[in-house]
Design a protein around this motif. Structure first.
Motif, PDB file in Angstrom:
ATOM      1  N   VAL A  73       0.850  -1.194   0.000  1.00 18.58           N
ATOM      2  CA  VAL A  73       0.000   0.000   0.000  1.00 18.58           C
ATOM      3  C   VAL A  73       0.888   1.248   0.000  1.00 18.58           C
ATOM      4  O   VAL A  73       0.625   2.222  -0.722  1.00 18.58           O
ATOM      5  N   SER A  74       1.946   1.213   0.817  1.00 21.18           N
ATOM      6  CA  SER A  74       2.885   2.338   0.852  1.00 21.18           C
ATOM      7  C   SER A  74       3.544   2.543  -0.507  1.00 21.18           C
ATOM      8  O   SER A  74       3.708   3.688  -0.972  1.00 21.18           O
ATOM      9  N   LEU A  75       3.917   1.437  -1.161  1.00 20.47           N
ATOM     10  CA  LEU A  75       4.524   1.532  -2.490  1.00 20.47           C
ATOM     11  C   LEU A  75       3.528   2.093  -3.505  1.00 20.47           C
ATOM     12  O   LEU A  75       3.890   2.919  -4.350  1.00 20.47           O
ATOM     13  N   ALA A  76       2.270   1.676  -3.404  1.00 18.32           N
ATOM     14  CA  ALA A  76       1.229   2.197  -4.301  1.00 18.32           C
ATOM     15  C   ALA A  76       1.037   3.692  -4.086  1.00 18.32           C
ATOM     16  O   ALA A  76       0.885   4.461  -5.052  1.00 18.32           O
ATOM     17  N   TRP A  77       1.054   4.128  -2.836  1.00 16.27           N
ATOM     18  CA  TRP A  77       0.889   5.553  -2.531  1.00 16.27           C
ATOM     19  C   TRP A  77       2.055   6.371  -3.089  1.00 16.27           C
ATOM     20  O   TRP A  77       1.869   7.467  -3.617  1.00 16.27           O
ATOM     21  N   ALA A  78       3.254   5.812  -3.004  1.00 20.05           N
ATOM     22  CA  ALA A  78       4.411   6.496  -3.580  1.00 20.05           C
ATOM     23  C   ALA A  78       4.226   6.672  -5.088  1.00 20.05           C
ATOM     24  O   ALA A  78       4.577   7.714  -5.653  1.00 20.05           O
ATOM     25  N   GLY A  79       3.672   5.656  -5.758  1.00 17.06           N
ATOM     26  CA  GLY A  79       3.410   5.770  -7.184  1.00 17.06           C
ATOM     27  C   GLY A  79       2.365   6.825  -7.492  1.00 17.06           C
ATOM     28  O   GLY A  79       2.511   7.596  -8.451  1.00 17.06           O
ATOM     29  N   LEU A  80       1.320   6.878  -6.693  1.00 15.83           N
ATOM     30  CA  LEU A  80       0.274   7.885  -6.911  1.00 15.83           C
ATOM     31  C   LEU A  80       0.800   9.299  -6.676  1.00 15.83           C
ATOM     32  O   LEU A  80       0.419  10.236  -7.383  1.00 15.83           O
ATOM     33  N   ARG A  81       1.665   9.454  -5.678  1.00 12.81           N
ATOM     34  CA  ARG A  81       2.266  10.768  -5.439  1.00 12.81           C
ATOM     35  C   ARG A  81       3.033  11.252  -6.670  1.00 12.81           C
ATOM     36  O   ARG A  81       2.948  12.420  -7.054  1.00 12.81           O
ATOM     37  N   LEU A  82       3.792  10.332  -7.277  1.00 12.51           N
ATOM     38  CA  LEU A  82       4.517  10.699  -8.494  1.00 12.51           C
ATOM     39  C   LEU A  82       3.551  11.026  -9.624  1.00 12.51           C
ATOM     40  O   LEU A  82       3.745  12.010 -10.356  1.00 12.51           O
ATOM     41  N   ALA A  83       2.516  10.208  -9.770  1.00 12.40           N
ATOM     42  CA  ALA A  83       1.562  10.412 -10.863  1.00 12.40           C
ATOM     43  C   ALA A  83       0.824  11.738 -10.730  1.00 12.40           C
ATOM     44  O   ALA A  83       0.512  12.390 -11.732  1.00 12.40           O
ATOM     45  N   MET A  84       0.555  12.156  -9.489  1.00  6.46           N
ATOM     46  CA  MET A  84      -0.178  13.397  -9.247  1.00  6.46           C
ATOM     47  C   MET A  84       0.754  14.590  -9.070  1.00  6.46           C
ATOM     48  O   MET A  84       0.329  15.644  -8.602  1.00  6.46           O
ATOM     49  N   ALA A  85       2.032  14.398  -9.407  1.00  7.20           N
ATOM     50  CA  ALA A  85       3.029  15.471  -9.330  1.00  7.20           C
ATOM     51  C   ALA A  85       3.135  16.034  -7.917  1.00  7.20           C
ATOM     52  O   ALA A  85       3.354  17.234  -7.727  1.00  7.20           O
ATOM     53  N   MET A  86       2.991  15.152  -6.937  1.00  7.34           N
ATOM     54  CA  MET A  86       3.128  15.569  -5.538  1.00  7.34           C
ATOM     55  C   MET A  86       4.550  15.372  -5.036  1.00  7.34           C
ATOM     56  O   MET A  86       4.854  15.643  -3.879  1.00  7.34           O
ATOM     57  N   GLY A  87       5.411  14.863  -5.925  1.00 10.55           N
ATOM     58  CA  GLY A  87       6.793  14.643  -5.534  1.00 10.55           C
ATOM     59  C   GLY A  87       6.960  13.300  -4.852  1.00 10.55           C
ATOM     60  O   GLY A  87       6.015  12.557  -4.622  1.00 10.55           O
ATOM     61  N   ARG A  88       8.194  12.983  -4.543  1.00 18.85           N
ATOM     62  CA  ARG A  88       8.514  11.719  -3.897  1.00 18.85           C
ATOM     63  C   ARG A  88       8.665  11.917  -2.399  1.00 18.85           C
ATOM     64  O   ARG A  88       8.978  12.990  -1.913  1.00 18.85           O
ATOM     65  N   ASP A  89       8.405  10.821  -1.670  1.00 26.26           N
ATOM     66  CA  ASP A  89       8.694  10.848  -0.242  1.00 26.26           C
ATOM     67  C   ASP A  89      10.200  10.996  -0.057  1.00 26.26           C
ATOM     68  O   ASP A  89      10.982  10.209  -0.582  1.00 26.26           O
ATOM     69  N   GLY A  90      10.593  12.006   0.680  1.00 20.99           N
ATOM     70  CA  GLY A  90      12.017  12.265   0.825  1.00 20.99           C
ATOM     71  C   GLY A  90      12.652  11.440   1.933  1.00 20.99           C
ATOM     72  O   GLY A  90      11.999  10.744   2.692  1.00 20.99           O
ATOM     73  N   GLY A  91      13.972  11.550   2.015  1.00 19.18           N
ATOM     74  CA  GLY A  91      14.693  10.927   3.103  1.00 19.18           C
ATOM     75  C   GLY A  91      14.861   9.431   2.947  1.00 19.18           C
ATOM     76  O   GLY A  91      14.628   8.853   1.894  1.00 19.18           O
TER      77      GLY A  91
END
Length: 255
Positions: A99-117
């Motif tokens: 689920v966390s990996l899917a959310w990371a993909g959606l963040r990229l798709a929605m131009a919200m950037g990547r989870d940092g750190g």
């Protein structure tokens, strides 16, 4: 549910195939190592990458749902003994991770950037500040090593074979692919777990390594390039193993 499982296995397989290519790039060029989530960036950079990422995220959510069903409804019949419960808890952790990996993909798709750190190091730093933080961090590392050990056991004993419905001829090449792939992924969990335990013992979160940090550590060792090349092949074969599961794994409810 069968469709969810097969779509999910396929999505996981594609992620690890791409990740295997990224590990190979690190081995060949001796560049900084990548994390599994960097596979999503590769998809994002393709033509129509945003749409592909949304599809991939959906596939990873499907996989997480199947893992949840496997755990809570005991779809594979692991039972209620200690070993069976350990497997079912691990399946829930797998669901949360995807689920966390899917959310990371959606963040990229929605131009919200990547989870940092570095998520592992960040998590260790937070837990160390809790009461009994050292013990909890060490326990987390032991769990990760246990997951890696389960991969090794599955590879050595061929436990995956009971779930594959295919011909004997196909199993002759599926068997070594699966064993190598499971071993490579098991090394990832075991390595990260070992460094998490070390960070708990030293009370220093900077000693914890995520997958990228672990691969960088291997790269800097003697013969690191060759070790990473072998690991890249193994990770890619884990992706192939997952794709095989998408087509021939038995998905039923024996629990």
């Amino acid at each position: 549910m069968r469709w969810l499982a097969r779509i999910g296995y396929g999505a996981r397989g594609l992620v690890y195939l791409i990740f295997g290519g990224l590990v190979l790039e690190t081995a060949v060029r001796l560049t900084a190592a990548h994390d599994v989530r960097d596979s999503l960036q590769v998809i994002h950079d393709l033509p129509a990458g945003r749409g592909l990422l949304v599809v991939m995220a959906g596939g990873l959510v499907a996989y997480a749902l199947w893992r949840t069903v496997q755990s809570l409804l005991d779809a594979d019949g692991h039972g209620w003994r200690v070993r069976g419960l350990a497997v079912r808890v691990a399946l829930l952790f797998s669901a949360a991770a995807h689920v966390s990996l899917a959310w990371a993909g959606l963040r990229l798709a929605m131009a919200m950037g990547r989870d940092g750190g570095q998520p592992v190091r960040t998590a260790v730093a937070r837990v160390l500040d809790w009461p009994a933080g050292r013990e909890l961090v060490v326990a987390g590392g032991i769990i990760a090593i246990g997951v890696g050990g389960a991969h090794f056991q599955k590879a050595v004993r061929g436990g995956f074979r009971q779930w594959f419905e295919t011909s004997a001829g196909a199993m002759r090449w599926i068997d070594p692919v699966s064993r190598i792939g499971l071993t490579a992924r098991g090394l990832m969990f075991a390595g990260v777990g070992a460094f998490v335990i070390y960070s708990g013992l030293t009370l220093d979160a900077s000693d914890a390594l995520d997958v990228a940090g672990l691969l960088d550590w291997v790269r800097e060792a003697d013969y690191g390039r060759w070790l990473l090349t072998a690991w890249a092949a193994g990770v890619a074969l884990f992706g192939v193993y997952s794709l095989i599961e998408a087509f021939v794994r038995r998905v039923d409810f024996s629990g």
